[in-house]
Design an enzyme around this catalytic site. Structure first.
Site, mmCIF file in Angstrom:
data_model
loop_
_atom_site.group_PDB
_atom_site.id
_atom_site.type_symbol
_atom_site.label_atom_id
_atom_site.label_comp_id
_atom_site.label_asym_id
_atom_site.label_seq_id
_atom_site.Cartn_x
_atom_site.Cartn_y
_atom_site.Cartn_z
ATOM 1 N N ASP A 1 3.798 0.499 12.123
ATOM 2 C CA ASP A 1 2.552 -0.022 11.536
ATOM 3 C C ASP A 1 2.292 -1.473 11.927
ATOM 4 O OD1 ASP A 1 2.932 1.845 8.431
ATOM 5 O OD2 ASP A 1 2.296 2.432 10.443
ATOM 6 N N CYS B 1 -4.994 8.110 8.946
ATOM 7 C CA CYS B 1 -5.267 7.571 10.287
ATOM 8 C C CYS B 1 -5.013 8.614 11.364
ATOM 9 C CB CYS B 1 -4.373 6.364 10.551
ATOM 10 S SG CYS B 1 -4.746 4.976 9.502
ATOM 11 N N ARG C 1 -8.979 0.125 3.652
ATOM 12 C CA ARG C 1 -8.089 1.138 3.070
ATOM 13 C C ARG C 1 -6.732 0.521 2.739
ATOM 14 N NH1 ARG C 1 -6.413 5.368 6.646
ATOM 15 N NH2 ARG C 1 -5.020 5.705 4.904
ATOM 16 N N LYS D 1 0.838 -1.216 0.000
ATOM 17 C CA LYS D 1 0.000 0.000 0.000
ATOM 18 C C LYS D 1 0.865 1.255 0.000
ATOM 19 C CE LYS D 1 -1.936 2.121 4.027
ATOM 20 N NZ LYS D 1 -1.516 3.453 4.069
ATOM 21 N N ASN D 2 1.855 1.322 0.910
ATOM 22 C CA ASN D 2 2.594 2.572 1.081
ATOM 23 C C ASN D 2 3.608 2.840 -0.024
ATOM 24 O OD1 ASN D 2 1.034 3.106 3.242
ATOM 25 N ND2 ASN D 2 2.530 2.454 4.776
ATOM 26 N N ARG E 1 0.050 15.222 12.982
ATOM 27 C CA ARG E 1 0.673 14.778 11.720
ATOM 28 C C ARG E 1 0.986 16.001 10.872
ATOM 29 N NH1 ARG E 1 -1.906 9.216 9.422
ATOM 30 N NH2 ARG E 1 0.187 9.049 8.526
HETATM 31 C C1 EPZ Z 1 3.850 7.000 6.594
HETATM 32 O O1 EPZ Z 1 3.114 8.067 7.156
HETATM 33 C C2 EPZ Z 1 2.883 5.841 6.487
HETATM 34 N N1 EPZ Z 1 1.769 6.221 5.616
HETATM 35 C C3 EPZ Z 1 2.348 5.468 7.867
HETATM 36 O O2 EPZ Z 1 1.592 4.277 7.707
HETATM 37 C C4 EPZ Z 1 3.519 5.149 8.796
HETATM 38 O O3 EPZ Z 1 3.025 4.966 10.105
HETATM 39 C C5 EPZ Z 1 4.537 6.284 8.784
HETATM 40 O O4 EPZ Z 1 4.943 6.608 7.442
HETATM 41 C C6 EPZ Z 1 5.803 5.917 9.563
HETATM 42 O O5 EPZ Z 1 6.385 4.781 8.982
HETATM 43 C C7 EPZ Z 1 1.980 6.173 4.265
HETATM 44 O O6 EPZ Z 1 3.050 5.833 3.799
HETATM 45 C C8 EPZ Z 1 0.801 6.545 3.409
HETATM 46 P P1 EPZ Z 1 6.113 10.182 8.576
HETATM 47 P P2 EPZ Z 1 3.749 9.563 7.135
HETATM 48 O O7 EPZ Z 1 6.159 11.424 7.774
HETATM 49 O O8 EPZ Z 1 4.552 9.731 5.914
HETATM 50 C C9 EPZ Z 1 6.703 13.512 11.933
HETATM 51 C C10 EPZ Z 1 -0.217 2.863 7.734
HETATM 52 O O9 EPZ Z 1 -0.685 2.251 8.701
HETATM 53 N N2 EPZ Z 1 6.622 14.477 10.832
HETATM 54 O O10 EPZ Z 1 7.174 9.158 8.413
HETATM 55 O O11 EPZ Z 1 2.662 10.522 7.429
HETATM 56 C C11 EPZ Z 1 5.378 12.826 12.199
HETATM 57 O O12 EPZ Z 1 4.585 13.612 13.054
HETATM 58 C C12 EPZ Z 1 0.178 4.301 7.888
HETATM 59 O O13 EPZ Z 1 0.025 2.351 6.600
HETATM 60 C C13 EPZ Z 1 6.873 15.821 11.080
HETATM 61 O O14 EPZ Z 1 7.160 16.207 12.207
HETATM 62 O O15 EPZ Z 1 4.707 9.470 8.403
HETATM 63 C C14 EPZ Z 1 5.807 11.528 12.827
HETATM 64 O O16 EPZ Z 1 6.042 11.726 14.213
HETATM 65 C C15 EPZ Z 1 -0.238 4.883 9.234
HETATM 66 N N3 EPZ Z 1 6.804 16.712 10.054
HETATM 67 C C16 EPZ Z 1 7.141 11.221 12.139
HETATM 68 O O17 EPZ Z 1 7.571 12.439 11.548
HETATM 69 C C17 EPZ Z 1 6.489 16.319 8.771
HETATM 70 O O18 EPZ Z 1 6.443 17.180 7.869
HETATM 71 C C18 EPZ Z 1 7.041 10.184 11.031
HETATM 72 O O19 EPZ Z 1 6.038 10.604 10.124
HETATM 73 C C19 EPZ Z 1 6.229 14.952 8.535
HETATM 74 C C20 EPZ Z 1 6.313 14.045 9.575
#
Ligand code: EPZ
Length: 444
Positions: free
Chosen positions: A305, A117, A397, A22-23, A122
């Site tokens: 995840d 989610c 999803r 998916k991701n 976020r």
């Molecule tokens: C991706 O989300 C995945 N979603 C999430 O999977 C997964 O939990 C996450 O990566 C971590 O592996 C998709 O790929 C569609 P991040 P993403 O940016 O990209 C902080 C699932 O179950 N952050 O890696 O939104 C954020 O708050 C879903 O498949 C900032 O501070 O996650 C978090 O603490 C749920 N500023 C950390 O980084 C930003 O601009 C990691 O977030 C972006 C993120």
């Protein structure tokens, strides 16, 4: 609305085949926009986040043709707008990949703030930092993000936090930017590497994906390609834990064992037997499960995840386990639902203490997000009695035909339609007609 009804207590046994990731798919589909020719994508999972991505591409004018069960031909050359309608984009997190792809192709983009989610805060500040570093200006108004750039120029991007989404978006925006872009403190997940491989198959020049430094030399144009999405690491891990939770014996096919290493190591510590082959993995249990401590962290650490799923398994293990959620500040919302099934879990901030009771009891529960829903399915499979899971749209999803795959390995699970008590969050995946979003339209 639909729900899953599970009669627990049956051992899972047999073979199951994992779908595309998916991701990875939700980043690769928007990336097709960058191509000057049609692309053929295979091993695309049939999940609602993919359906929404395809609807968005069609709404922007791309020609999308299904060429097989999990395969599509996408012609982006007819895209005539660089705006993603609010109503469609807000239904999922990954809509923000259209920002990077549209900016990289047209030097402009207009996409709504993403949904996804509810895992706590976020933000998207690191995405905006990357776009700004490449020369784009942005404005945020009425829930929409507007990006504009006269020209995109390669630059140094250092992420303050390891972020999958911003790493993906930086690659999408930089592949055609003039000169060299260096992304430091980059995320290293398998889906990051898959997007880089996809872009390189179109003629991009990306080096170092999968390490914390990614170098991108901008190219003038990208051509069409044939590409197959990698297998889903998290779906595979979910089935590994389902097999363990039911003391089953399951061979999980179409996997990349290297992507599962952190999950495999943790499960072996809990007492699960695991045998890895070239593209499959066997999981079986022939003794007691024991407690373990888990801390989620970016790849190659234990994936966040997989956190709800392994927490469910640990409710069945002897002893007290500790789970520390290292990525999201609110990823224990599923615990209340597990407590309804007899789990003994104490949550304090981002730490959960799990007293292994060795058993769960069926109950009516609700999925609050994608992986929480998967964890409740695992709990229902292991529990005695009947478990009914509502709000399963969260699960659909990200899991392709999960109940069908589970039935094929012995689970007593069925999807039942319930008279509509439509949940306000349920995404409708019917297409918004192109003229509905005319006011948003912005010619490229
Ligand atoms: C991706 O989300 C995945 N979603 C999430 O999977 C997964 O939990 C996450 O990566 C971590 O592996 C998709 O790929 C569609 P991040 P993403 O940016 O990209 C902080 C699932 O179950 N952050 O890696 O939104 C954020 O708050 C879903 O498949 C900032 O501070 O996650 C978090 O603490 C749920 N500023 C950390 O980084 C930003 O601009 C990691 O977030 C972006 C993120």
């Amino acid at each position: 609305m639909d729900k899953f009804v599970i009669r627990g207590g049956r051992r899972l046994a047999g073979e199951v085949t994992i779908s595309g990731a998916k991701n990875a798919a939700v980043a690769i589909l928007p990336a097709v926009i960058l191509s000057d020719e049609p692309c053929y994508i295979e091993n695309v999972p049939s999940i609602s986040d993919v359906k929404i991505s395809l609807i968005i591409l069609k709404e922007m004018g791309a020609e999308v043709t299904r060429t097989g069960k999990d395969a599509y031909r996408i012609d982006p050359t007819k895209i005539d707008r660089c705006c993603v309608p609010y109503e469609t984009a807000r239904k999922m997190r990954a809509s923000y990949y259209f920002l990077g792809a549209l900016l990289g192709k047209f030097n402009k983009a207009r996409v709504s703030m993403p949904g996804g989610c509810p895992l706590g805060d976020r933000p998207i500040d690191q995405h905006l930092k990357a776009f700004s570093a490449l020369g784009a200006d942005y404005t945020l108004s009425q829930g929409m993000i507007d990006l504009r750039a006269d020209k995109l120029t390669g630059n140094q991007i250092f992420f303050d936090v390891v972020t999958v989404g911003a790493t993906m978006n930086a690659m999408l925006a930089a592949v055609k930017a003039e000169g060299l872009t260096v992304i430091e403190n980059a995320a290293k997940e398998p889906h990051i590497v898959d997007l880089a491989n996809f872009l390189n198959s179109m003629g991009a020049n990306i080096m170092g994906a999968g390490t914390d430094v990614i170098k991108i030399r901008g190219v003038k144009s990208l051509h069409g390609t044939n590409y197959s999405v990698i297998p889903d690491q998290i779906e595979a891990g979910t089935f590994m834990i389902a097999a363990a939770a039911t003391e089953g014996d399951v061979v999980i096919k179409n996997v990349i064992p290297k992507h599962l290493e952190s999950i495999t190591k943790k499960l072996e510590k809990i007492g699960v037997n695991i045998e890895s082959y070239d593209d499959s993995i066997r999981v079986w249990v022939d003794g007691p499960l024991v407690k373990a401590n888990v801390k989620t962290s970016p790849h190659p650490g234990f994936p966040t995840d997989m956190q709800p799923q392994i927490a469910t398994l640990l409710t069945l293990a002897e002893g007290t386990s500790i789970i520390t959620e290292g990525i999201w500040d609110q990823r224990f919302r599923y615990v209340d639902e597990l407590r309804r099934m007899g789990a003994d879990i104490t949550v304090n901030g981002t730490v959960a203490l799990i007293e292994g009771t060795g058993r769960l009891m069926g109950a009516p529960v609700k999925a609050c997000d994608l992986r929480a829903g998967a964890a409740l399915i695992i709990a229902g499979l292991a529990a005695s009695g009947i478990t009914e899971i509502e709000d399963i749209f969260h699960i659909e999803r990200g899991y392709d035909g999960m109940e069908i795959k589970l039935r094929e390995i012995g689970a007593d699970i069925k999807k039942v339609s319930v008279p509509d008590k439509i949940s306000e969050n349920e995404p409708d995946t019917k297409a918004v007609s192109r003229n509905d979003s005319a006011d948003d339209a912005e010619a490229v």
